[in-house]
Design an enzyme around this catalytic site. Structure first.
Site, PDB file in Angstrom:
ATOM      1  N   ASP A  69       1.467   3.693  -6.551  1.00 49.44           N
ATOM      2  CA  ASP A  69       0.545   4.735  -6.088  1.00 49.44           C
ATOM      3  C   ASP A  69       0.915   5.092  -4.649  1.00 49.44           C
ATOM      4  O   ASP A  69       0.807   4.259  -3.741  1.00 49.44           O
ATOM      5  CB  ASP A  69      -0.893   4.214  -6.164  1.00 49.44           C
ATOM      6  N   ASP A  75       1.593  11.687  -7.613  1.00 44.77           N
ATOM      7  CA  ASP A  75       1.632  10.568  -6.660  1.00 44.77           C
ATOM      8  C   ASP A  75       1.469   9.186  -7.283  1.00 44.77           C
ATOM      9  O   ASP A  75       1.348   8.196  -6.554  1.00 44.77           O
ATOM     10  CB  ASP A  75       0.578  10.763  -5.569  1.00 44.77           C
ATOM     11  N   GLU A  76       1.472   9.079  -8.605  1.00 44.88           N
ATOM     12  CA  GLU A  76       1.346   7.739  -9.197  1.00 44.88           C
ATOM     13  C   GLU A  76       2.026   7.686 -10.561  1.00 44.88           C
ATOM     14  O   GLU A  76       2.166   8.691 -11.246  1.00 44.88           O
ATOM     15  CB  GLU A  76      -0.120   7.310  -9.298  1.00 44.88           C
TER      16      GLU A  76
END
Length: 354
Positions: A8, A102-103
């Site tokens: 993350d 983003d993850e």
């Protein structure tokens, strides 16, 4: 037993802005358009100390942190950086399942570099992200996806946490039940009504009791409360839907939504050009001034073959909002879903014409 990592990125959009503009480093940065209807896309950790959070109205963020620097989002740049992060991940495994820009989940039960443990793989990935992209990421390592995602929150920002099988009965019980995926505000309120605030208290309920209270989701609750999650990491999930939406500067009547629907249809159509799969169902979404959600959808005999056809169907769906003509609206969205492979969907002749 699987070895799963959840990576993350830390305050991703805001961190990219701070990396690329030295004047923003160390300052409270809020990624959002200014305006009464704008919401926060991301907040730097300096801004979070003032209580600023993603999805918060921008005007509230400004009240909480008057010294915040507001930066309009640049999603083209964020997507570029996201691809660079994915390239680093794929050096270690092909089993990468992105959740957002983003993850992502990674299955490193077997890793390409032959590193001795998933913990070491996570550390190397984080080091490479820092060294090559000048950004930080947090990671969770665990035997399944649920626990890995839970673990990645334990040492944020720029940290790493491992939940081993022997740790499950120590780590899980003290946590709030709301940390379990799928427990939103309504479910959390229902759990509170039956005296459940922690995972330990959730474990006291039998499988039958949970199924009686929550139906099929009760089975899932029973398993997750015990750290059981058999979902595999699925790389490159096939596209299921594409959509675009916008919030008006002021609430508007239905008759004034046409220009926005046309623009959003163009944006949605452009989003479908990145895949060979074909969308069949057109969806129109409306949010009223009092936050009610209205949706209308249509699946034509043949999939929309052009942006003009998508726009025409979206506008026709507006006519199906019966009895709401005098209602004021704050948001409209246009989507295309029910995607199929080309061989599975009947095509209009126009798709084959020069």
């Amino acid at each position: 037993m699987r070895k799963i990592i959840h990576v993350d990125m830390d305050a991703f959009y805001a961190s990219v802005e701070q990396r690329d503009d030295p004047e923003l480093r160390g300052r409270p940065v809020v990624v959002a358009w200014r305006g009464n209807r704008s919401v926060v896309c991301a907040a730097s950790y300096e801004a979070r100390r003032f209580g600023v959070r993603s999805a918060m109205p921008a005007v509230r963020a400004e009240r909480l942190c008057p010294e915040a620097v507001f930066v309009p989002p640049d999603f083209t740049r964020y997507r570029t950086v996201s691809r660079q992060v994915r390239e680093i991940m794929r050096r270690h495994t092909d089993l990468v399942e992105p959740l957002s820009l983003d993850e992502a989940y990674l299955d490193v039960t077997e890793n390409k570099l032959g590193l001795p443990s998933a913990t070491e793989v996570a550390k190397v990935i984080r080091d490479q992200i820092r060294g090559e992209l000048n950004l930080t990421a947090s990671a969770g390592v665990a035997p399944n996806k649920f626990l890995a995602k839970l673990a990645s929150d334990m040492r944020k920002p720029d940290g790493q946490f491992v939940i081993r099988p022997a740790d499950i009965d120590t780590v899980l019980p003290p946590l709030p039940a709301a940390r379990i995926p799928g427990i939103g505000r309504v479910t959390d309120q229902r759990l509170e009504q039956i005296g459940v605030r922690t995972i330990a208290q959730l474990r006291e309920l039998s499988q039958g009791q949970l199924q009686q209270q929550f139906g099929r989701y009760g089975q899932r609750l029973y398993e997750l409360a015990r750290g059981i999650d058999e979902e595999p990491v699925v790389p490159d999930r096939p596209l299921q839907s594409v959509s675009a939406e916008d919030t008006f500067e002021r609430d508007v009547p239905l008759a004034e939504t046409e220009a926005t629907i046309r623009r959003l249809a163009e944006k949605t159509w452009a989003g479908t050009r990145k895949t060979q799969r074909i969308g069949r169902t057109v969806v129109l979404k409306l949010k009223t001034a009092d936050f009610r959600i209205l949706t209308r959808s249509h699946t034509p005999p043949s999939p929309p073959a052009s942006v003009e056809e998508l726009t025409r169907i979206a506008l026709s769906l507006r006519e199906r909002v019966i009895g709401e003509e005098k209602t004021l609206y704050r948001l409209v969205g246009v989507g295309l879903g029910n995607f199929r492979e080309p061989d599975d969907a009947p095509l209009q002749a126009a798709l084959f014409e020069a």
